[in-house]
Design a protein around this motif. Structure first.
Motif, PDB file in Angstrom:
ATOM      1  N   GLU A 154       0.846  -1.191   0.000  1.00  0.00           N
ATOM      2  CA  GLU A 154       0.000   0.000   0.000  1.00  0.00           C
ATOM      3  C   GLU A 154       0.883   1.243   0.000  1.00  0.00           C
ATOM      4  OE1 GLU A 154      -2.647   2.403  -0.520  1.00  0.00           O
ATOM      5  OE2 GLU A 154      -3.541   0.445  -0.045  1.00  0.00           O
ATOM      6  N   THR A 155       0.493   2.263  -0.781  1.00  0.00           N
ATOM      7  CA  THR A 155       1.298   3.482  -0.879  1.00  0.00           C
ATOM      8  C   THR A 155       0.554   4.739  -0.440  1.00  0.00           C
ATOM      9  OG1 THR A 155       0.631   3.819  -3.196  1.00  0.00           O
ATOM     10  CG2 THR A 155       2.627   2.514  -2.800  1.00  0.00           C
ATOM     11  N   ARG A 156      -0.751   4.679  -0.287  1.00  0.00           N
ATOM     12  CA  ARG A 156      -1.519   5.868   0.074  1.00  0.00           C
ATOM     13  C   ARG A 156      -1.174   6.288   1.502  1.00  0.00           C
ATOM     14  NH1 ARG A 156      -3.313  10.542  -1.642  1.00  0.00           N
ATOM     15  NH2 ARG A 156      -5.070  11.297  -0.415  1.00  0.00           N
ATOM     16  N   SER A 157      -0.779   7.558   1.675  1.00  0.00           N
ATOM     17  CA  SER A 157      -0.263   8.031   2.959  1.00  0.00           C
ATOM     18  C   SER A 157      -1.315   7.976   4.057  1.00  0.00           C
ATOM     19  CB  SER A 157       0.258   9.466   2.809  1.00  0.00           C
ATOM     20  OG  SER A 157      -0.775  10.327   2.344  1.00  0.00           O
TER      21      SER A 157
ATOM     22  N   VAL B 207      -3.826   5.928   4.432  1.00  0.00           N
ATOM     23  CA  VAL B 207      -4.027   4.539   4.857  1.00  0.00           C
ATOM     24  C   VAL B 207      -2.850   4.071   5.698  1.00  0.00           C
ATOM     25  CG1 VAL B 207      -4.358   2.177   4.052  1.00  0.00           C
ATOM     26  CG2 VAL B 207      -5.450   4.067   2.844  1.00  0.00           C
ATOM     27  N   LEU B 208      -1.641   4.428   5.302  1.00  0.00           N
ATOM     28  CA  LEU B 208      -0.460   4.040   6.071  1.00  0.00           C
ATOM     29  C   LEU B 208      -0.462   4.691   7.451  1.00  0.00           C
ATOM     30  CD1 LEU B 208       2.283   4.218   3.276  1.00  0.00           C
ATOM     31  CD2 LEU B 208       1.144   2.192   4.183  1.00  0.00           C
ATOM     32  N   LEU B 209      -0.898   5.937   7.534  1.00  0.00           N
ATOM     33  CA  LEU B 209      -0.982   6.598   8.838  1.00  0.00           C
ATOM     34  C   LEU B 209      -2.043   5.948   9.720  1.00  0.00           C
ATOM     35  CD1 LEU B 209      -0.624  10.352   7.791  1.00  0.00           C
ATOM     36  CD2 LEU B 209       1.031   8.964   9.057  1.00  0.00           C
ATOM     37  N   ASP B 210      -3.153   5.528   9.129  1.00  0.00           N
ATOM     38  CA  ASP B 210      -4.169   4.812   9.907  1.00  0.00           C
ATOM     39  C   ASP B 210      -3.601   3.518  10.488  1.00  0.00           C
ATOM     40  OD1 ASP B 210      -6.022   6.765   9.373  1.00  0.00           O
ATOM     41  OD2 ASP B 210      -6.996   5.673   7.741  1.00  0.00           O
ATOM     42  N   ARG B 211      -2.864   2.783   9.678  1.00  0.00           N
ATOM     43  CA  ARG B 211      -2.280   1.527  10.145  1.00  0.00           C
ATOM     44  C   ARG B 211      -1.227   1.778  11.224  1.00  0.00           C
ATOM     45  NH1 ARG B 211      -1.267  -1.601   4.345  1.00  0.00           N
ATOM     46  NH2 ARG B 211      -3.475  -1.836   3.775  1.00  0.00           N
ATOM     47  N   HIS B 212      -0.441   2.847  11.049  1.00  0.00           N
ATOM     48  CA  HIS B 212       0.588   3.149  12.044  1.00  0.00           C
ATOM     49  C   HIS B 212      -0.041   3.567  13.369  1.00  0.00           C
ATOM     50  CE1 HIS B 212       4.568   4.069  13.489  1.00  0.00           C
ATOM     51  NE2 HIS B 212       4.223   5.322  13.757  1.00  0.00           N
ATOM     52  N   ALA B 213      -1.113   4.337  13.297  1.00  0.00           N
ATOM     53  CA  ALA B 213      -1.807   4.727  14.531  1.00  0.00           C
ATOM     54  C   ALA B 213      -2.388   3.503  15.232  1.00  0.00           C
ATOM     55  CB  ALA B 213      -2.911   5.730  14.200  1.00  0.00           C
ATOM     56  N   GLU B 214      -2.942   2.583  14.469  1.00  0.00           N
ATOM     57  CA  GLU B 214      -3.467   1.356  15.063  1.00  0.00           C
ATOM     58  C   GLU B 214      -2.350   0.535  15.705  1.00  0.00           C
ATOM     59  OE1 GLU B 214      -6.076  -2.587  13.718  1.00  0.00           O
ATOM     60  OE2 GLU B 214      -5.438  -1.092  12.235  1.00  0.00           O
ATOM     61  N   TYR B 215      -1.188   0.513  15.057  1.00  0.00           N
ATOM     62  CA  TYR B 215      -0.051  -0.217  15.607  1.00  0.00           C
ATOM     63  C   TYR B 215       0.442   0.416  16.911  1.00  0.00           C
ATOM     64  CZ  TYR B 215       4.740  -1.930  16.039  1.00  0.00           C
ATOM     65  OH  TYR B 215       5.914  -2.463  16.516  1.00  0.00           O
TER      66      TYR B 215
ATOM     67  N   ALA C 209      -3.382   7.649  19.799  1.00  0.00           N
ATOM     68  CA  ALA C 209      -3.036   7.908  18.402  1.00  0.00           C
ATOM     69  C   ALA C 209      -4.229   7.587  17.506  1.00  0.00           C
ATOM     70  CB  ALA C 209      -1.829   7.072  17.993  1.00  0.00           C
ATOM     71  N   VAL C 210      -4.518   8.489  16.585  1.00  0.00           N
ATOM     72  CA  VAL C 210      -5.655   8.332  15.677  1.00  0.00           C
ATOM     73  C   VAL C 210      -5.206   8.711  14.270  1.00  0.00           C
ATOM     74  CG1 VAL C 210      -8.016   9.021  15.116  1.00  0.00           C
ATOM     75  CG2 VAL C 210      -7.300   8.875  17.507  1.00  0.00           C
ATOM     76  N   GLY C 211      -5.527   7.868  13.308  1.00  0.00           N
ATOM     77  CA  GLY C 211      -5.206   8.157  11.924  1.00  0.00           C
ATOM     78  C   GLY C 211      -6.144   9.169  11.312  1.00  0.00           C
ATOM     79  N   PRO C 212      -5.773   9.723  10.150  1.00  0.00           N
ATOM     80  CA  PRO C 212      -6.587  10.793   9.539  1.00  0.00           C
ATOM     81  C   PRO C 212      -7.960  10.344   9.054  1.00  0.00           C
ATOM     82  CG  PRO C 212      -4.805  10.135   8.081  1.00  0.00           C
ATOM     83  CD  PRO C 212      -4.551   9.446   9.386  1.00  0.00           C
ATOM     84  N   THR C 213      -8.120   9.081   8.692  1.00  0.00           N
ATOM     85  CA  THR C 213      -9.421   8.616   8.164  1.00  0.00           C
ATOM     86  C   THR C 213      -9.988   7.451   8.954  1.00  0.00           C
ATOM     87  OG1 THR C 213      -8.307   7.132   6.572  1.00  0.00           O
ATOM     88  CG2 THR C 213      -8.841   9.367   5.830  1.00  0.00           C
TER      89      THR C 213
END
Length: 276
Positions: free
Chosen positions: A167-170, A172-180, A190-194
């Motif tokens: 995945e390359t969309r920023s 989505v990656l920020l959402d996954r990182h926040a979940e991690y 921590a909360v992702g943008p979407t």
């Protein structure tokens, strides 16, 4: 994708016209329907890839396009199943709008020329696969095998994409990182943008309509978008007209066989510019 299918289109139309005992023009016009909805859905898939991610959109598109090969190959021996399969195959094609978005995700604006050149090379290079393979298929196999080979190629590409392309969309990656971060309890707030958006919110009219009409609004209000869209359409038209003209010129005028006509496209792509 589309270049490979379109380049193979003339070969399987010849076999299909002989099988159904119809004129070539009668067969080729309905079976080219995949190109018409593809022009519209290019603008429909791209904004969704910005909202929910590039990979899931491309995987969904590849899967649906592969499924649409089945009614063409397995349906009743007539034009109805061919028309339906080809039309929905074009409707579900994501095309280069998403892959070019991936280039924008991975590279800054001043370093995008080489990745874009590679994308264009793969697109143009795909147009020589269909004539080379299609010439042998038209000569030795039934017309359904053109669709089966296309399906095999599509499944292979989908599996490669599923395995190797991340995945390359920023967002989505920020959402996954926040979940991690929440999972390992490093930053529990921590909360992702979407992350707050649900599928129900996406399908609400006030959300889905701006997403769908975003490319068309940019096409009207941004001159660079409209100019480059016209340039892209013109270049695709040149590729498709060249592919369709091979049979008329080399078979009709010079008497080439079907296989020889297909191999001409390879020599055309591999020869140096001054060889003529």
């Amino acid at each position: 994708g589309l270049q490979r299918q379109s380049s193979n289109h003339c070969h399987w139309c010849c076999r299909l016209s002989h099988y159904l005992r119809l004129r070539l023009r009668t067969v080729s016009q309905p079976t080219s329907l995949s190109s018409y909805p593809w022009l519209i859905t290019l603008a429909r898939w791209a904004p969704w890839s910005e909202e929910i991610g590039r990979k899931i959109v491309l995987q969904t598109s590849l899967f649906l396009v592969n499924v649409c090969c089945l009614p063409v190959a397995l349906g009743p021996q007539g034009m109805t199943s061919v028309i339906i399969g080809r039309a929905f195959g074009g409707l579900f094609s994501a095309g280069g709008s998403v892959t070019l978005g991936m280039v924008a995700d991975m590279f800054p604006p001043d370093a995008q020329e080489y990745p874009l050149a590679f994308i264009v090379l793969s697109s143009v290079g795909g147009s020589i696969i269909g004539p080379i393979v299609g010439g042998f298929v038209e000569t030795y196999l039934a017309w359904q095998w053109t669709i089966w080979i296309q399906l095999i190629f599509g499944v292979f590409v989908q599996l490669l994409h599923l395995k190797w392309v991340p995945e390359t969309r920023s967002t989505v990656l920020l959402d996954r990182h926040a979940e991690y971060l929440r999972k390992i309890k490093v930053k529990c707030n921590a909360v992702g943008p979407t992350e707050h958006k649900t599928w129900r919110q996406y399908i609400m009219p006030r959300e889905i309509l701006p997403i769908w009409f975003r490319p068309f609004r940019m096409f009207v209000t941004e001159p660079i978008v409209s100019v480059l869209s016209a340039l892209s359409g013109f270049s695709d038209a040149l590729i498709f007209m060249q592919i369709q003209s091979f049979g008329l010129v080399f078979r009709g005028v010079f008497g080439f066989s079907v296989i020889q006509t297909g191999l001409v496209s390879y020599s055309n792509q591999s020869s140096p510019p001054n060889s003529l």
